[in-house]
Write a protein that holds these residues in place. Structure first.
Motif, PDB file in Angstrom:
ATOM      1  N   SER B 131    -130.201 -34.953  33.160  1.00 25.84           N
ATOM      2  CA  SER B 131    -129.225 -35.265  34.206  1.00 25.84           C
ATOM      3  C   SER B 131    -129.525 -36.620  34.828  1.00 25.84           C
ATOM      4  O   SER B 131    -128.618 -37.406  35.125  1.00 25.84           O
ATOM      5  N   ASP B 132    -130.789 -36.894  35.015  1.00 24.37           N
ATOM      6  CA  ASP B 132    -131.179 -38.191  35.574  1.00 24.37           C
ATOM      7  C   ASP B 132    -130.720 -39.334  34.681  1.00 24.37           C
ATOM      8  O   ASP B 132    -130.139 -40.316  35.157  1.00 24.37           O
ATOM      9  N   ASP B 133    -130.975 -39.196  33.390  1.00 28.76           N
ATOM     10  CA  ASP B 133    -130.575 -40.251  32.467  1.00 28.76           C
ATOM     11  C   ASP B 133    -129.060 -40.387  32.412  1.00 28.76           C
ATOM     12  O   ASP B 133    -128.528 -41.501  32.321  1.00 28.76           O
ATOM     13  N   GLN B 134    -128.359 -39.280  32.456  1.00 29.23           N
ATOM     14  CA  GLN B 134    -126.887 -39.345  32.453  1.00 29.23           C
ATOM     15  C   GLN B 134    -126.379 -40.126  33.655  1.00 29.23           C
ATOM     16  O   GLN B 134    -125.491 -40.967  33.540  1.00 29.23           O
ATOM     17  N   ARG B 135    -126.956 -39.832  34.809  1.00 28.69           N
ATOM     18  CA  ARG B 135    -126.524 -40.537  36.031  1.00 28.69           C
ATOM     19  C   ARG B 135    -126.868 -42.022  35.940  1.00 28.69           C
ATOM     20  O   ARG B 135    -126.064 -42.890  36.286  1.00 28.69           O
ATOM     21  N   THR B 136    -128.076 -42.283  35.468  1.00 29.69           N
ATOM     22  CA  THR B 136    -128.504 -43.683  35.338  1.00 29.69           C
ATOM     23  C   THR B 136    -127.568 -44.447  34.419  1.00 29.69           C
ATOM     24  O   THR B 136    -127.091 -45.542  34.745  1.00 29.69           O
ATOM     25  N   LEU B 137    -127.268 -43.846  33.272  1.00 29.44           N
ATOM     26  CA  LEU B 137    -126.381 -44.482  32.302  1.00 29.44           C
ATOM     27  C   LEU B 137    -125.017 -44.736  32.916  1.00 29.44           C
ATOM     28  O   LEU B 137    -124.465 -45.841  32.834  1.00 29.44           O
ATOM     29  N   ARG B 138    -124.464 -43.722  33.545  1.00 34.62           N
ATOM     30  CA  ARG B 138    -123.139 -43.858  34.175  1.00 34.62           C
ATOM     31  C   ARG B 138    -123.140 -45.012  35.181  1.00 34.62           C
ATOM     32  O   ARG B 138    -122.231 -45.841  35.197  1.00 34.62           O
ATOM     33  N   ASP B 139    -124.182 -45.072  35.995  1.00 37.42           N
ATOM     34  CA  ASP B 139    -124.191 -46.085  37.058  1.00 37.42           C
ATOM     35  C   ASP B 139    -124.346 -47.497  36.492  1.00 37.42           C
ATOM     36  O   ASP B 139    -123.704 -48.437  36.960  1.00 37.42           O
ATOM     37  N   VAL B 140    -125.189 -47.642  35.484  1.00 38.00           N
ATOM     38  CA  VAL B 140    -125.344 -48.966  34.863  1.00 38.00           C
ATOM     39  C   VAL B 140    -124.026 -49.409  34.240  1.00 38.00           C
ATOM     40  O   VAL B 140    -123.587 -50.550  34.403  1.00 38.00           O
ATOM     41  N   LEU B 141    -123.377 -48.496  33.531  1.00 37.81           N
ATOM     42  CA  LEU B 141    -122.113 -48.836  32.872  1.00 37.81           C
ATOM     43  C   LEU B 141    -121.037 -49.172  33.897  1.00 37.81           C
ATOM     44  O   LEU B 141    -120.210 -50.054  33.681  1.00 37.81           O
ATOM     45  N   ARG B 142    -121.061 -48.473  35.020  1.00 39.36           N
ATOM     46  CA  ARG B 142    -120.079 -48.783  36.058  1.00 39.36           C
ATOM     47  C   ARG B 142    -120.316 -50.178  36.619  1.00 39.36           C
ATOM     48  O   ARG B 142    -119.365 -50.900  36.922  1.00 39.36           O
ATOM     49  N   ARG B 143    -121.569 -50.554  36.730  1.00 42.56           N
ATOM     50  CA  ARG B 143    -121.846 -51.920  37.200  1.00 42.56           C
ATOM     51  C   ARG B 143    -121.335 -52.938  36.183  1.00 42.56           C
ATOM     52  O   ARG B 143    -120.917 -54.038  36.551  1.00 42.56           O
ATOM     53  N   ALA B 144    -121.352 -52.559  34.897  1.00 46.54           N
ATOM     54  CA  ALA B 144    -120.892 -53.481  33.859  1.00 46.54           C
ATOM     55  C   ALA B 144    -119.388 -53.739  33.966  1.00 46.54           C
ATOM     56  O   ALA B 144    -118.902 -54.777  33.530  1.00 46.54           O
ATOM     57  N   THR B 145    -118.653 -52.803  34.508  1.00 48.31           N
ATOM     58  CA  THR B 145    -117.201 -52.975  34.607  1.00 48.31           C
ATOM     59  C   THR B 145    -116.784 -53.511  35.964  1.00 48.31           C
ATOM     60  O   THR B 145    -115.619 -53.864  36.152  1.00 48.31           O
ATOM     61  N   ALA B 146    -117.714 -53.561  36.891  1.00 50.73           N
ATOM     62  CA  ALA B 146    -117.366 -53.948  38.272  1.00 50.73           C
ATOM     63  C   ALA B 146    -116.955 -55.421  38.348  1.00 50.73           C
ATOM     64  O   ALA B 146    -117.278 -56.201  37.464  1.00 50.73           O
TER      65      ALA B 146
END
Lengths: 146, 146
Positions: B131-146
DNA sequence: TATTGTTATACTCTATAACTATA
DNA sequence: TATAGTTATAGAGTATAACAATA
């Protein structure tokens, strides 16, 4: 071309899980695949680009077909195209005269090198991330393949 | 099918940068695209699947062509296929009688719903992360689209 | 005149089957 | 007899150009 992009075009309902949320963003970043654009810009058709890609060393027709997951008979035409462009040559196999080994010419190796370097280049959204985020992303993804 | 996978098949030299390393792993995880397999399993050809995907509401032929990035003339055949399967119908446009609005039938909506849910499902490698890695991945990817 | 969708035609990519030349 | 590659043929996906109906 891509009639395959999913996110951003069709408004998608909230994914409902962290994995779903991550996947939604990821899909919007990686589809359509950048190497399709590279093949097109290079003036090569997708099939030709695919063949060039697997010709890191001389290979038999059947070997190329297996790597491209297509029928032997297609490879004939694809290699015809490579030969017509001066990118590859059919050479006789030393052991078995039924087999033809396809080898890139000097020009073929040059083009292949250029395209492979281009295809390995990370997309802009990834280059734009902070070094920390790049490392984090790399490490999480590596755990996914472990 | 995919003659498009890059990593794992052709041994690739070290990427030489964090972004390059991340991209190499990522490409091996997302190519070939899972929705190609979904289209194939559903018995739909890629073009038909693409049309179904954009028909979240009734659309003119030209609108479908634009969304699929193909010529108008192709859409005629694709919609013919959808109609033959009883998945969509041509209906007259109220305002302009030149325009045909393509609307899904009840069966078409059912199939589309099923396929879209399937296509949004995160791949196994992503579900398998902590779950931690999933959240981390999601957040990094969201920063990539910001 | 301009636009929407269709038809006619052609080219690419794919596959199957019959063929050839080797083995 | 079996295998590697070729040829013949066919079907799907794409595109361009000419056309009909409508605007």
């Amino acid at each position: 071309m891509s009639k395959t992009t999913e996110t951003k075009r069709v408004p998608s309902p909230a994914a409902g899980s962290t994995a779903g949320e991550a996947w939604e963003v990821l899909a919007s970043l990686v589809y359509p695949p950048p190497f399709l654009a590279i093949a097109q810009e290079s003036g090569l058709r997708p099939a030709t680009f695919g063949a060039l890609r697997v010709l890191d060393e001389p290979r038999a027709m059947s070997e190329i077909a297996a790597l491209l997951r297509c029928d032997n008979s297609n490879v004939t035409g694809i290699v015809d195209g490579l030969e017509a462009r001066g990118l590859a040559e059919r050479t006789a196999s030393p052991g078995d005269r039924r087999v033809k080994l396809i080898a890139l010419t000097a020009e073929g190796r040059r083009l292949r090198g250029r395209l492979m370097r281009e295809a390995r280049k990370p997309p802009a959204w990834l280059e734009g991330l902070s070094s920390d985020d790049q490392r984090t992303l790399r490490d999480v993804l590596r755990r996914a393949t472990a």
